[in-house]
Design an enzyme around this catalytic site. Structure first.
Site, PDB file in Angstrom:
ATOM      1  N   ASP A 422      -8.883  -9.325  -6.729  1.00 12.65           N
ATOM      2  CA  ASP A 422      -8.230 -10.521  -7.266  1.00 12.65           C
ATOM      3  C   ASP A 422      -6.841 -10.195  -7.832  1.00 12.65           C
ATOM      4  O   ASP A 422      -6.677  -9.223  -8.565  1.00 12.65           O
ATOM      5  CB  ASP A 422      -9.075 -11.116  -8.388  1.00 12.65           C
ATOM      6  N   HIS A 424      -4.749 -13.234  -8.851  1.00 16.55           N
ATOM      7  CA  HIS A 424      -4.709 -14.363  -9.795  1.00 16.55           C
ATOM      8  C   HIS A 424      -3.319 -14.582 -10.412  1.00 16.55           C
ATOM      9  O   HIS A 424      -3.173 -14.623 -11.638  1.00 16.55           O
ATOM     10  CB  HIS A 424      -5.748 -14.175 -10.896  1.00 16.55           C
ATOM     11  N   ASP A 454      -8.388 -14.681  -3.920  1.00 18.82           N
ATOM     12  CA  ASP A 454      -8.054 -15.115  -5.279  1.00 18.82           C
ATOM     13  C   ASP A 454      -6.632 -14.694  -5.638  1.00 18.82           C
ATOM     14  O   ASP A 454      -6.401 -13.876  -6.534  1.00 18.82           O
ATOM     15  CB  ASP A 454      -9.070 -14.584  -6.293  1.00 18.82           C
ATOM     16  N   ASP A 457      -4.132 -19.236  -9.442  1.00 15.71           N
ATOM     17  CA  ASP A 457      -4.866 -19.682 -10.636  1.00 15.71           C
ATOM     18  C   ASP A 457      -4.901 -18.589 -11.703  1.00 15.71           C
ATOM     19  O   ASP A 457      -4.708 -17.408 -11.421  1.00 15.71           O
ATOM     20  CB  ASP A 457      -6.289 -20.137 -10.290  1.00 15.71           C
ATOM     21  N   ARG A 458      -5.174 -19.030 -12.919  1.00 12.12           N
ATOM     22  CA  ARG A 458      -5.263 -18.142 -14.093  1.00 12.12           C
ATOM     23  C   ARG A 458      -3.898 -17.588 -14.509  1.00 12.12           C
ATOM     24  O   ARG A 458      -3.454 -17.791 -15.619  1.00 12.12           O
ATOM     25  CB  ARG A 458      -6.228 -16.976 -13.855  1.00 12.12           C
ATOM     26  N   ASN A 486     -12.577 -17.617  -3.466  1.00 13.77           N
ATOM     27  CA  ASN A 486     -13.075 -18.923  -3.909  1.00 13.77           C
ATOM     28  C   ASN A 486     -12.014 -19.756  -4.632  1.00 13.77           C
ATOM     29  O   ASN A 486     -12.210 -20.955  -4.858  1.00 13.77           O
ATOM     30  CB  ASN A 486     -14.305 -18.747  -4.810  1.00 13.77           C
ATOM     31  N   HIS A 487     -10.876 -19.149  -4.987  1.00 15.98           N
ATOM     32  CA  HIS A 487      -9.784 -19.935  -5.582  1.00 15.98           C
ATOM     33  C   HIS A 487      -8.798 -20.424  -4.531  1.00 15.98           C
ATOM     34  O   HIS A 487      -7.842 -21.126  -4.878  1.00 15.98           O
ATOM     35  CB  HIS A 487      -9.057 -19.126  -6.666  1.00 15.98           C
ATOM     36  N   HIS A 539     -14.775 -11.417  -0.283  1.00 17.53           N
ATOM     37  CA  HIS A 539     -14.399 -11.777  -1.653  1.00 17.53           C
ATOM     38  C   HIS A 539     -15.614 -11.807  -2.568  1.00 17.53           C
ATOM     39  O   HIS A 539     -15.626 -11.176  -3.628  1.00 17.53           O
ATOM     40  CB  HIS A 539     -13.705 -13.139  -1.699  1.00 17.53           C
ATOM     41  N   ARG A 606     -22.968 -19.127 -11.714  1.00 20.26           N
ATOM     42  CA  ARG A 606     -21.888 -19.962 -11.177  1.00 20.26           C
ATOM     43  C   ARG A 606     -22.370 -21.352 -10.777  1.00 20.26           C
ATOM     44  O   ARG A 606     -21.554 -22.230 -10.483  1.00 20.26           O
ATOM     45  CB  ARG A 606     -21.245 -19.279  -9.969  1.00 20.26           C
ATOM     46  N   HIS A 633     -14.011 -10.733  -6.939  1.00 23.57           N
ATOM     47  CA  HIS A 633     -14.717 -11.895  -7.502  1.00 23.57           C
ATOM     48  C   HIS A 633     -15.098 -11.768  -8.980  1.00 23.57           C
ATOM     49  O   HIS A 633     -15.355 -12.784  -9.627  1.00 23.57           O
ATOM     50  CB  HIS A 633     -15.960 -12.171  -6.660  1.00 23.57           C
TER      51      HIS A 633
END
Length: 682
Positions: A422, A424, A454, A457-458, A486-487, A539, A606, A633
């Protein structure tokens, strides 16, 4: 050739030899038949066959033949058929036909099991000629492609191959023992038990369905097709599949030759191809697999101690200087190399869209001083024209989307390879990875790169992370690989920060356009990869066996583009969201569910997908002949974690995630080792 090596045969004797697989091709038999018939055009059999593509003539399948629909469903385009024809010719030389012995070597090289060769040859030999031409092989490969849909006309064509595969007697009827073999393979492909009691019970049920008993009879082809089409006999979608695309190894060869140099395998647009002539015996290994050719690269570069490239020069501009002697004659044709080497030219052209974006990101990364005063903070755009930036990014997205569309859903990556988890939106850490691992750029770094998703985001710099990765993907499309996380989903980005980030940076007019263009790329991204066909990279996690039998080859059947994985592909959803079980997860309730769920339970953490145990992972690895899984992940304090008996690695490549104290790491696959590398991002 010695006189005693010559064998004289009648036509009938040649036909018998053909049945025993002792005749390399049909050419001698055809010549003898024409001689006997006093055909004056005997020399026509010596003409080299022309390549005839199998493809629908229009957009619709309505007027396409069944064969054309099958090949279209397999996604074997003209370029793929070109490569396969050349490979076929290199195996069959000096003939243009493939006998069973040559077929055995050929199909095993595609990933088939040696003990299945006779059954596969029978399936491919639809006309019972005891020998195959290229069309026979192409259609058989199309039916076995992992991506070929099992619905409509392609499914009917596949079922014809499946029927012949299991009809060992060749009498056009599946006897009880042949139906039993089919049932066993269906159960094994789903990861289900196939002991005698279970199989016999299912055999009785299906025998009653087809109206056959132990006294004889069998299932005719028409009955088999009807039962499958009406969903009365289920599970055939996993049968008769290759573990990887039939073009995987060919494309690896092309990628090695053309990372920066365009491989001109097609020669011309003509349908007539010269035969690839192997240096060994006719039935030897394919010349394509071993004939790696080196040539001079287009550019020479000068590298500073910092790793920055300066003084980028093409070799043809150095002709006549001390660097290139007059006798070298690097490029005899001055125009052809420029045309065929355009990918290399673009890779070093500082005014190409990807390099312009990287130049802009260098400016974004650094602070700007004027008269000792900071007029632009590091990691900010300052007074850059956001409209021009958006247009450049939109162009990159259009180009990258086309690249992602052409890639399989399951990538095949060679070592050495760096694997990153990730990001992010952490552009600062991404720059740290660049300076540590590919300081001279991805083109000049002797490694592949695989990102596990990913990207947004974040963090506050999701746009810049995507712009950087897409630019690198354009420069080295065969070395720089990106998987979906998943993002990389619209709904998730609207819940978190990336959608609003696009609006904030590009406004309410251009912002949604940029966001949608980026997500159109995400829709087409591959979902998993293997490194050296041993290390599975994804991922989230491994899928439950109910989805495609737990075989990674079924990942290539996931549709592309995939806008909404949750509703369009349960398999993709599991790959994006699943997690390994930890010791903290092992409550009494979970232990009970694991026993009934075959090592998988609902991912209560989740609220979607699954959690899987060490036993489930071990079965997944055995089923797919893998050694390890590398996934992302989940944030890790040291940037990585070794889990589930040392067979799984979780890697996270964004430090100080959400204000935490975690480190960033990556994995290096090289020399049969998985090495964890932590990056100092201070």
């Amino acid at each position: 050739m010695k006189t005693e090596d010559v064998v004289w045969m009648t036509i009938d004797e040649m036909k018998e030899v053909l049945k025993r697989d002792e005749l390399l091709g049909l050419e001698p038999l055809k010549l003898a038949i024409r001689q006997e018939s006093e055909d004056k055009d005997q020399l026509s059999i010596y003409e080299e066959p022309t390549m005839e593509y199998i493809e629908p003539t229009g957009e619709s399948n309505n007027h396409a033949s069944a064969k054309e629909q099958l090949v279209k469903a397999s996604k074997l385009e003209r370029e793929d058929q070109d490569l396969l024809f050349r490979e076929f010719a290199s195996y069959t030389f000096p003939s243009y036909f493939m006998n069973r012995n040559v077929f055995s070597e050929y199909i095993v090289s595609k990933g088939a099991h040696q003990d299945c060769v006779d059954d596969l040859f029978r399936a491919f030999d639809a006309h019972c000629r005891h020998i195959l031409n290229f069309t026979d092989v192409l259609l058989g490969l199309a039916a076995m492609e992992p991506v070929t849909q099992h619905g409509g006309t392609p499914a009917e064509q596949r079922c014809r191959f499946i029927f012949r595969y299991y009809n060992k007697r060749g009498d056009a009827r599946l006897a009880l023992d042949e139906l039993r073999s089919t049932i066993i393979d269906i159960r094994l492909s789903k990861g289900l038990v196939a002991d005698d009691a279970v199989v016999d019970r299912e055999l009785r049920e299906n025998a009653a369905l087809f109206g056959i008993d132990s006294n004889g009879g069998g299932v005719a082809l028409a009955e088999f097709l009807t039962a499958v089409g009406q969903l009365k006999f289920r599970g055939t979608s996993n049968l008769f599949r290759l573990p990887r695309s039939c073009t995987t190894d060919l494309r690896k060869m092309v990628a090695r030759e053309s990372d920066c140099e365009m491989a001109d395998l097609s020669g011309s647009d003509s349908k007539s191809f010269k035969r690839l002539r192997p240096s060994s015996e006719p039935s030897g290994a394919s010349v394509l697999a071993n004939d790696i050719k080196y040539e001079l690269a287009t550019h020479t570069v000068k590298v500073r101690r910092s790793g920055a490239l300066v003084d980028i020069t093409t070799l043809w501009d150095l002709e006549g200087t001390q660097a290139v002697s007059g006798s070298a004659a690097i490029f005899a044709d001055k125009d052809s190399p420029r045309f065929h080497r355009m990918p290399s030219v673009d890779a070093f052209n500082q005014r190409s869209h990807p390099n312009e974006m990287l130049t802009g990101l260098r400016y974004f990364e650094r602070a700007v001083l004027e008269n000792g005063q900071v007029v632009k903070e590091a990691f900010s755009w300052g007074k850059v024209d956001r409209v021009a930036l958006a247009r450049c990014l939109l162009t990159l997205c259009r180009q990258c989307e086309e690249i992602f569309k052409r890639e399989p859903r399951l990538l095949a990556v060679n070592s050495p390879a760096y694997i990153l988890g990730d990001i992010h939106g952490n552009f600062r850490d991404l720059v740290c990875f660049e300076k540590a691992l590919w300081r001279m750029g991805t083109v000049l770094t002797p490694s592949n790169f695989l990102f596990l998703g990913d990207y947004v985001d974040r963090g506050e710099h999701g746009v810049e992370v995507v712009a950087y990765l897409f630019a690198q993907k354009m420069l080295a499309p065969n070395k720089f690989m990106m998987l979906r996380g998943n993002h990389e989903l619209r709904g998730i980005q609207q819940m978190f920060s990336f959608y609003n980030e696009c609006l904030q940076k590009f406004g309410h007019n251009l912002g949604p356009q940029v966001w949608e263009a980026i997500n159109c790329c995400f829709d087409c991204m591959p979902l998993a990869a293997t490194v050296d066909e041993k290390v599975f990279c994804v991922h989230g996690g491994i899928p439950v066996p109910d989805l495609g039998g737990g075989l990674i080859s079924t990942i290539n059947t996931i549709p592309c583009p995939l806008k909404d994985p949750e509703t369009e592909s349960s398999l993709a959803w599991d790959l994006l969201w699943s997690d390994p079980l930890t010791s903290e997860d092992m409550t009494p309730k979970v232990k009970v569910e694991l026993r009934t769920g075959g090592g998988y339970v609902h991912n209560y953490k989740r609220g979607t997908a699954h959690l899987f145990s060490a036993e489930a992972l071990e079965q997944f690895l055995l089923r797919n002949r893998l050694s390890h899984v590398v996934r992302a992940h989940e944030v890790q304090l040291k940037g990585f974690q070794i889990q589930l008996g040392g067979k799984m690695l979780t890697v996270f490549s964004s430090s100080h995630y959400c204000g935490g104290a975690n480190e960033a790491a990556c994995v290096l696959c090289d020399g049969g080792k998985l090495r964890m590398i932590r990056i100092d991002t201070s």
